[in-house]
Design a protein around this motif. Structure first.
Motif, mmCIF file in Angstrom:
data_model
loop_
_atom_site.group_PDB
_atom_site.id
_atom_site.type_symbol
_atom_site.label_atom_id
_atom_site.label_comp_id
_atom_site.label_asym_id
_atom_site.label_seq_id
_atom_site.Cartn_x
_atom_site.Cartn_y
_atom_site.Cartn_z
ATOM 1 N N GLY A 174 0.815 -1.208 0.000
ATOM 2 C CA GLY A 174 0.000 0.000 0.000
ATOM 3 C C GLY A 174 0.848 1.257 0.000
ATOM 4 N N SER A 175 1.965 1.244 0.746
ATOM 5 C CA SER A 175 2.846 2.417 0.775
ATOM 6 C C SER A 175 3.468 2.663 -0.594
ATOM 7 N N ARG A 176 3.898 1.603 -1.234
ATOM 8 C CA ARG A 176 4.468 1.762 -2.582
ATOM 9 C C ARG A 176 3.409 2.282 -3.550
ATOM 10 N N SER A 177 2.224 1.725 -3.439
ATOM 11 C CA SER A 177 1.126 2.147 -4.319
ATOM 12 C C SER A 177 0.776 3.607 -4.086
ATOM 13 N N LEU A 178 0.755 4.019 -2.815
ATOM 14 C CA LEU A 178 0.444 5.407 -2.498
ATOM 15 C C LEU A 178 1.481 6.342 -3.105
ATOM 16 N N MET A 179 2.762 6.038 -2.914
ATOM 17 C CA MET A 179 3.814 6.900 -3.448
ATOM 18 C C MET A 179 3.749 6.972 -4.968
ATOM 19 N N ALA A 180 3.487 5.835 -5.620
ATOM 20 C CA ALA A 180 3.386 5.837 -7.086
ATOM 21 C C ALA A 180 2.178 6.650 -7.539
ATOM 22 N N GLY A 181 1.063 6.512 -6.813
ATOM 23 C CA GLY A 181 -0.143 7.245 -7.191
ATOM 24 C C GLY A 181 0.011 8.744 -7.008
ATOM 25 N N VAL A 182 0.625 9.153 -5.902
ATOM 26 C CA VAL A 182 0.818 10.579 -5.657
ATOM 27 C C VAL A 182 1.842 11.145 -6.636
ATOM 28 N N ALA A 183 2.874 10.358 -6.966
ATOM 29 C CA ALA A 183 3.856 10.806 -7.959
ATOM 30 C C ALA A 183 3.172 11.087 -9.291
ATOM 31 N N SER A 184 2.257 10.213 -9.663
ATOM 32 C CA SER A 184 1.512 10.412 -10.910
ATOM 33 C C SER A 184 0.626 11.643 -10.828
ATOM 34 N N GLN A 185 -0.017 11.822 -9.668
ATOM 35 C CA GLN A 185 -0.874 13.001 -9.470
ATOM 36 C C GLN A 185 -0.063 14.285 -9.594
ATOM 37 N N MET A 186 1.088 14.338 -8.936
ATOM 38 C CA MET A 186 1.911 15.545 -8.975
ATOM 39 C C MET A 186 2.467 15.798 -10.376
ATOM 40 N N ALA A 187 2.745 14.730 -11.107
ATOM 41 C CA ALA A 187 3.255 14.885 -12.467
ATOM 42 C C ALA A 187 2.225 15.552 -13.372
ATOM 43 N N SER A 188 0.947 15.393 -13.037
ATOM 44 C CA SER A 188 -0.101 16.033 -13.837
ATOM 45 C C SER A 188 -0.501 17.389 -13.285
ATOM 46 N N VAL A 189 -0.327 17.596 -11.970
ATOM 47 C CA VAL A 189 -0.763 18.838 -11.341
ATOM 48 C C VAL A 189 0.274 19.952 -11.478
ATOM 49 N N ILE A 190 1.548 19.625 -11.300
ATOM 50 C CA ILE A 190 2.591 20.655 -11.227
ATOM 51 C C ILE A 190 2.786 21.419 -12.540
ATOM 52 N N PRO A 191 2.890 20.753 -13.700
ATOM 53 C CA PRO A 191 3.077 21.515 -14.943
ATOM 54 C C PRO A 191 1.934 22.502 -15.179
ATOM 55 N N VAL A 192 2.248 23.637 -15.783
ATOM 56 C CA VAL A 192 1.281 24.713 -15.964
ATOM 57 C C VAL A 192 1.219 25.067 -17.447
ATOM 58 N N ASP A 193 -0.005 25.175 -17.990
ATOM 59 C CA ASP A 193 -0.113 25.541 -19.407
ATOM 60 C C ASP A 193 0.004 27.057 -19.566
ATOM 61 N N ALA A 194 0.181 27.471 -20.796
ATOM 62 C CA ALA A 194 0.480 28.880 -21.096
ATOM 63 C C ALA A 194 -0.632 29.820 -20.658
ATOM 64 N N THR A 195 -1.872 29.369 -20.717
ATOM 65 C CA THR A 195 -2.984 30.264 -20.374
ATOM 66 C C THR A 195 -2.945 30.679 -18.903
ATOM 67 N N ARG A 196 -2.507 29.803 -18.016
ATOM 68 C CA ARG A 196 -2.428 30.157 -16.596
ATOM 69 C C ARG A 196 -1.335 31.178 -16.317
ATOM 70 N N LEU A 197 -0.338 31.251 -17.212
ATOM 71 C CA LEU A 197 0.790 32.156 -17.002
ATOM 72 C C LEU A 197 0.665 33.455 -17.793
ATOM 73 N N ALA A 198 -0.486 33.677 -18.391
ATOM 74 C CA ALA A 198 -0.644 34.811 -19.311
ATOM 75 C C ALA A 198 -0.406 36.157 -18.645
ATOM 76 N N ALA A 199 -0.632 36.276 -17.355
ATOM 77 C CA ALA A 199 -0.480 37.570 -16.678
ATOM 78 C C ALA A 199 0.970 37.890 -16.343
ATOM 79 N N LEU A 200 1.888 36.962 -16.549
ATOM 80 C CA LEU A 200 3.288 37.166 -16.200
ATOM 81 C C LEU A 200 4.061 37.757 -17.365
ATOM 82 N N SER A 201 5.115 38.491 -17.036
ATOM 83 C CA SER A 201 5.942 39.082 -18.096
ATOM 84 C C SER A 201 6.967 38.098 -18.633
ATOM 85 N N ASN A 202 7.224 37.008 -17.918
ATOM 86 C CA ASN A 202 8.231 36.027 -18.333
ATOM 87 C C ASN A 202 7.671 34.603 -18.317
#
Length: 456
Positions: A174-202
């Protein structure tokens, strides 16, 4: 006067406690990300222990019996908190409380310890808004904090293993499964598409940096999973329970006293549980007789898997069964209660990264990111007791249980901040169990199968 001096000491102790405990809440209220990753290090535990001792030293000079009632309650809550904090360094290798709710666990890589942290962090990252320059850097700092926290967990796990403290073999998958599942979740949550960054100058610079730091997080999860390898498992305890760990029985006994707020040993608590189960099993037998069932309790468990509704059709059916009981409660609410929560409440399915390792789910308080109080239910276990006990589970977790209690407490402006946000497990669960019993008196277990689910 002596009374004025005592009140000053209580106020100072409360300021120290709230300065520490309120940091995370203040961060969320401002929509920030700083401080959302807890400090999992031994140094962090030592700081909390010092805070606990400092508060206890202040209150040594205070006689609660001589205080006005309201101050006495605050002082007793402070003693409860500080007593626990003061022991955090000594029990660091055996028990940590990463969410700061006095919900200790021996291993971070488990759903009701680290799982809560990851769930909240994922929600905050996904909801973060990039409104101006500087927000990109704040987001990057939060990702770096996550990678740093994962390294702290890795270091603690290595230190535990050196001391003969390892995740129990039955819990490792279960611990291994949890870590793998959260790793997958973070891999999809952390990246940000261009539209979310539109207000930034860089935006391009920030997006590239986010991807680079996301890779650091991915390596952190990979290292944690690799740490729980075959060699680790071979040395892990075959059984479960803190008594399997060096020094675990003593820490467990102390935590049992903290959670019950009573001077009882685990053996005494266990004995009382057996006494209660004897009464409950007699009531279950009465319900079986009421239904005209003449077989054994084990045969009735098989009977429940038939057309009587003990098994859900799918995940949505689990949620709908609970929501039906939520609606039934609402129809009777005003007959029994004079106040309502200012926050709506509902049910949502638990994130898939937690479903395989979390038993039934958990309740989450309203927050700046989510104004509703939500019960996150496990939709993957179609034949669990959560299906049979859908009514009592909703009454325990939502209304009149956790949601009603915690949301009304949070808006009670007669309380100081520390007590508005107080969490004492004996009271939290005591109220929720009372609530699930009270609904029986309200006639909401009129279906014998709901009544059986409550008892089961």
């Amino acid at each position: 006067s002596p009374l004025e001096q005592a009140l000053t000491l209580v106020n100072r102790a409360a300021e120290l406690a709230w300065e520490y405990q309120g940091d995370g809440l203040r961060t969320m209220e401002k929509g920030l990300l700083e401080g959302l990753c807890p400090d999992i290090s031994l140094e962090g535990a030592q700081k909390r222990a010092k805070l606990g001792h400092d508060i206890l030293d202040l209150l040594k000079q205070v006689d609660d019996e001589q205080l006005p009632h309201d101050y006495a309650l605050t002082s007793k809550l402070l003693r409860h908190y500080a007593s626990s904090w003061s022991k955090d360094a000594d029990r660091y290798w055996l028990a940590i409380d990463p969410v700061g709710a006095f919900f200790h666990g021996p291993f971070f890589q488990t759903p009701y310890t680290g799982g809560f942290v990851f769930s909240g962090l994922g929600q905050c990252l996904a909801a973060f808004q990039f409104k101006k320059d500087g927000d990109g850097e704040r987001y990057l700092a939060a990702i770096s904090d996550l990678a740093h926290m994962l390294r702290q967990v890795h270091a603690r796990t290595a230190g535990q293993a050196e001391r003969g403290i390892r995740i129990f073999k039955p819990q490792l998958p279960g611990s291994r499964s949890l870590m793998a599942g959260v790793a997958s979740q973070m891999a999809s949550v952390i990246p940000v598409d261009a539209t979310r960054l539109a207000a930034l100058s860089n935006p391009d610079v920030i997006r590239l940096a986010i991807d680079q730091r996301a890779a650091d997080v991915a390596r952190g999860f990979a290292d944690l999973i690799a740490q729980l390898d075959d060699k680790y498992e071979a040395a892990a305890p075959d059984g479960v329970g803190m008594s399997q760990l060096p020094g675990g029985a003593e820490v467990y006994a102390d935590l049992a006293a903290m959670h019950t707020t009573m001077d009882l040993t685990p053996e005494q608590v266990h004995a009382r549980g057996h006494e209660r189960m004897g009464r409950i099993e007699a009531q279950m037998a009465e319900v079986r007789a009421q239904l005209g069932f003449t077989g054994t309790a084990q045969e009735f468990a098989v009977h429940l898997r038939g057309p009587h509704g003990g098994v859900a059709k799918d995940a949505d059916d689990v949620g709908e069964r609970m929501r039906k009981n939520k609606d039934r409660l609402e129809q009777r609410y005003d007959e029994f209660f004079v106040a309502r929560s200012p926050n709506e409440y509902d049910l949502v399915r638990l994130h898939e990264s937690l479903e395989s390792t979390m038993s039934w789910g958990y309740y989450a308080n309203p927050s700046p990111l989510e104004q509703r109080g939500l019960y996150h239910y496990n939709g993957s276990k179609l034949d669990s007791l959560a299906v049979l006990g859908a009514a009592s589970l909703v009454f325990h977790e939502l209304v009149p249980g956790h949601h009603l209690h915690m949301s009304l407490q949070a808006v009670n402006n007669d309380l100081p901040p520390l007590r508005k946000n107080a969490s004492v497990n004996a009271y939290n669960e005591g109220w929720a169990e009372y609530a699930a019993t009270l609904t029986g008196e309200m006639g909401l277990y009129d279906d014998p199968y709901d009544r059986y689910g409550r008892l089961a």
